[in-house]
Scaffold this active site. Structure first.
Site, PDB file in Angstrom:
ATOM      1  N   TYR A  73      39.144  40.722  36.071  1.00  0.00           N
ATOM      2  CA  TYR A  73      38.065  41.804  35.513  1.00  0.00           C
ATOM      3  C   TYR A  73      39.006  42.584  34.577  1.00  0.00           C
ATOM      4  O   TYR A  73      40.013  42.927  34.992  1.00  0.00           O
ATOM      5  CB  TYR A  73      37.390  42.602  36.522  1.00  0.00           C
ATOM      6  CG  TYR A  73      36.467  43.623  35.949  1.00  0.00           C
ATOM      7  CD1 TYR A  73      35.422  43.216  35.203  1.00  0.00           C
ATOM      8  CD2 TYR A  73      36.824  44.910  35.894  1.00  0.00           C
ATOM      9  CE1 TYR A  73      34.739  44.288  34.574  1.00  0.00           C
ATOM     10  CE2 TYR A  73      36.098  45.924  35.437  1.00  0.00           C
ATOM     11  CZ  TYR A  73      34.882  45.584  34.738  1.00  0.00           C
ATOM     12  OH  TYR A  73      34.074  46.455  34.383  1.00  0.00           O
TER      13      TYR A  73
ATOM     14  N   ASP B  28      47.225  43.324  32.930  1.00  0.00           N
ATOM     15  CA  ASP B  28      46.203  44.406  33.227  1.00  0.00           C
ATOM     16  C   ASP B  28      46.604  45.071  34.432  1.00  0.00           C
ATOM     17  O   ASP B  28      46.033  44.377  35.513  1.00  0.00           O
ATOM     18  CB  ASP B  28      44.807  43.708  33.041  1.00  0.00           C
ATOM     19  CG  ASP B  28      43.785  44.920  33.246  1.00  0.00           C
ATOM     20  OD1 ASP B  28      44.250  46.200  33.567  1.00  0.00           O
ATOM     21  OD2 ASP B  28      42.661  44.706  33.137  1.00  0.00           O
TER      22      ASP B  28
ATOM     23  N   LYS C 262      43.006  54.154  36.554  1.00  0.00           N
ATOM     24  CA  LYS C 262      42.906  54.575  37.771  1.00  0.00           C
ATOM     25  C   LYS C 262      43.717  55.457  38.390  1.00  0.00           C
ATOM     26  O   LYS C 262      43.667  56.807  38.216  1.00  0.00           O
ATOM     27  CB  LYS C 262      42.946  53.066  38.655  1.00  0.00           C
ATOM     28  CG  LYS C 262      41.646  52.400  38.022  1.00  0.00           C
ATOM     29  CD  LYS C 262      40.959  51.146  39.003  1.00  0.00           C
ATOM     30  CE  LYS C 262      39.877  50.771  38.640  1.00  0.00           C
ATOM     31  NZ  LYS C 262      39.478  49.370  38.141  1.00  0.00           N
TER      32      LYS C 262
HETATM   33  C1  LIG Z   1      39.084  49.006  36.652  1.00  0.00           C
HETATM   34  C2  LIG Z   1      39.479  48.004  36.001  1.00  0.00           C
HETATM   35  C3  LIG Z   1      39.202  47.911  34.636  1.00  0.00           C
HETATM   36  C4  LIG Z   1      38.280  48.753  33.767  1.00  0.00           C
HETATM   37  O1  LIG Z   1      38.671  50.135  34.109  1.00  0.00           O
HETATM   38  P1  LIG Z   1      37.663  51.295  33.787  1.00  0.00           P
HETATM   39  O2  LIG Z   1      38.273  52.586  33.851  1.00  0.00           O
HETATM   40  O3  LIG Z   1      36.646  50.961  34.828  1.00  0.00           O
HETATM   41  O4  LIG Z   1      37.043  51.053  32.356  1.00  0.00           O
HETATM   42  C5  LIG Z   1      40.039  47.161  33.667  1.00  0.00           C
HETATM   43  N1  LIG Z   1      41.027  46.313  34.386  1.00  0.00           N
HETATM   44  C6  LIG Z   1      41.166  46.320  35.895  1.00  0.00           C
HETATM   45  C7  LIG Z   1      42.144  45.226  36.361  1.00  0.00           C
HETATM   46  C8  LIG Z   1      40.505  46.919  36.598  1.00  0.00           C
HETATM   47  O5  LIG Z   1      40.508  47.130  37.885  1.00  0.00           O
END
Ligand SMILES: *Cc1c(COP(=O)(O)O)cnc(C)c1O
Length: 426
Positions: free
Chosen positions: A148, A243, A271
């Site tokens: 994701y 990511d 995060k």
């Molecule tokens: C949470 C997440 C996102 C998106 O971040 P948001 O702050 O919710 O937009 C993108 N990539 C990964 C791997 C994530 O865990």
């Protein structure tokens, strides 16, 4: 299965929310669709516990989906926000915290030479994708099933049955012409990736992945997989994007790339870096980053980007993690939880996976090494377990396909209590 006491504050709020917020929530997983029932409302959190509006406490293993690595409302973060807020909440002009945050990220994350702040992980990924396309002059993106990357148009795509078929949009509203520029392959399958490169040898701008996928439960890259991905990218002139919105500053100060010893071209962060405030970041090789406006032709901007409150929170959190040796401590807590869970599930149809402070209990015998394996889980059994745990005062993520998070505020007693409840349920 309703979690509300009839006539309670929580039930009243939920009814009002449903009238004015689509599905009652501002982010879909919160609606408990993965487990049934209705979500509860929280207005207080401290350490490893959250408290609902009716005054009930839960041991929390969601940690606001990852950011709360020191637990909820850590004193150092709250103090830092308070002290910063007194002097203003946004300037829209360079502020010193931006320099400090950029230097901190570059010091901690091995591959990042230059970095730009955003307001969410989604925004960071969206910008990194645009940058990769702008820097390479190519349009195709490759992602992995089950990874994701936020709700970015080009990335809300996963493959159908055939890994090499052109992407179909996962969400209504994503133009198929855009989705068709995204190829999707199974995680841990280097042959599938090689086939995509064979089909599009000079069209792939970037391959993006979560080095440790944590948005379909949790599974790990097999030995050699990440190296293989990097090799294919290098030999085809494509960029490698890690990511690390979830794994960055959580698995290690330098994220998964530090642990696995891989140097991606670009990295996205979020995060933990925001200390619970809305933040993201993307960074990497200076020669690539210098394609961004105002130096280069790739446009990217943000009214609140580099916001002083968010950076003050994030910096305070990172400083405290370094001061207390947080990552080693989290590993010991993770190991404690794992040691109590392993014997409970021995010989039963479960798979427990953990790395550092992230874990997942799959309701399937496993092994789980990609999305297809994860999807074999018994989600109905998971939902029963989720609600039982909730009744006992333990809050796990309301979906089989999410990771659990331990914070430095999880006491050994809290972990023992959670394990004890699991022992009753499993
Ligand atoms: C949470 C997440 C996102 C998106 O971040 P948001 O702050 O919710 O937009 C993108 N990539 C990964 C791997 C994530 O865990």
């Amino acid at each position: 299965m309703s979690t509300h006491v009839q006539g309670s504050i929580s039930q009243d709020l939920w009814e009002r929310a449903l009238l004015r917020i689509p599905g009652g929530v501002n982010s879909p997983v919160r609606a408990f669709r993965g487990v049934g029932g209705e979500p509860f409302f929280v207005n207080k959190a401290s350490g490893c516990t959250i408290t609902d509006v009716n005054g009930r406490e839960y041991i929390d293993f969601v940690g606001t989906w990852g950011p709360a690595i020191l637990g909820h409302a850590p004193q150092v973060v709250i103090d830092s926000i308070r002290e910063t807020a007194i002097h203003g909440t946004s300037f829209g002009i360079p502020n010193p915290l931006e320099v400090e945050m950029a230097e901190t990220i570059c010091r901690l994350v091995p591959s990042v030479e230059k970095v730009r702040m955003t307001n969410s992980g989604t925004e960071a990924v969206m910008s990194a994708i645009r940058l990769a396309r702008g820097a390479t002059g190519r349009e195709r993106i490759v992602k992995f099933e089950g990874c994701y990357h936020g709700h970015v148009d080009s990335l809300l795509v996963k493959a159908g049955s055939g890994a090499l078929t052109l992407g179909q949009p996962d969400s209504a509203g994503v133009p198929s012409s855009l989705a068709s520029l995204t190829s999707t392959v199974p995680f841990n399958d280097i042959e599938a990736l090689a086939s995509v490169f064979k089909e599009y040898p000079s069209d792939i701008a970037a391959v993006i992945l979560e080095p440790v996928p944590a948005n379909a439960g949790l599974y790990l890259p097999e030995p050699g997989f990440l190296e293989g991905v990097q090799k294919l990218c290098r030999s085809h002139g494509s960029l490698l994007i890690f990511d690390e919105v979830m794994t960055g500053f959580r698995l290690a100060p330098g994220g998964a790339q530090e642990i696995y010893g891989i140097t991606p071209d670009l990295t996205t962060l979020g995060k933990v870096i925001g200390g619970g405030l809305p933040v993201g970041a993307f960074g990497g090789r200076a020669d690539i980053m210098d394609n961004l406006a105002p130096l280069g032709p790739v446009y990217q901007a943000g009214t609140l980007s580099g916001n002083p409150l968010a950076l003050a929170a994030g910096l305070a959190q990172l400083r405290e993690m370094e001061r207390i040796g947080g990552w080693q401590f989290l590993e010991s807590l993770g190991a404690q939880l794992e040691e109590s869970i392993r014997p409970m599930i021995a010989g039963k149809p479960f798979t427990f996976q953990r790395i550092g402070s992230m874990f997942c209990l799959y309701f399937t015998p496993g092994p789980v090494r990609n999305l297809a394996d994860a999807k074999r889980s018994d989600t109905a059994a998971f939902a029963r377990y989720f609600h039982e745990a909730l009744k006992e005062g333990v809050y796990f993520a309301p979906s089989q396909f999410e990771a659990g998070f331990i914070s430095t505020a999880h006491t050994p007693e809290a972990l023992t209590k959670a394990a004890g409840i699991l022992a009753k349920i499993l």
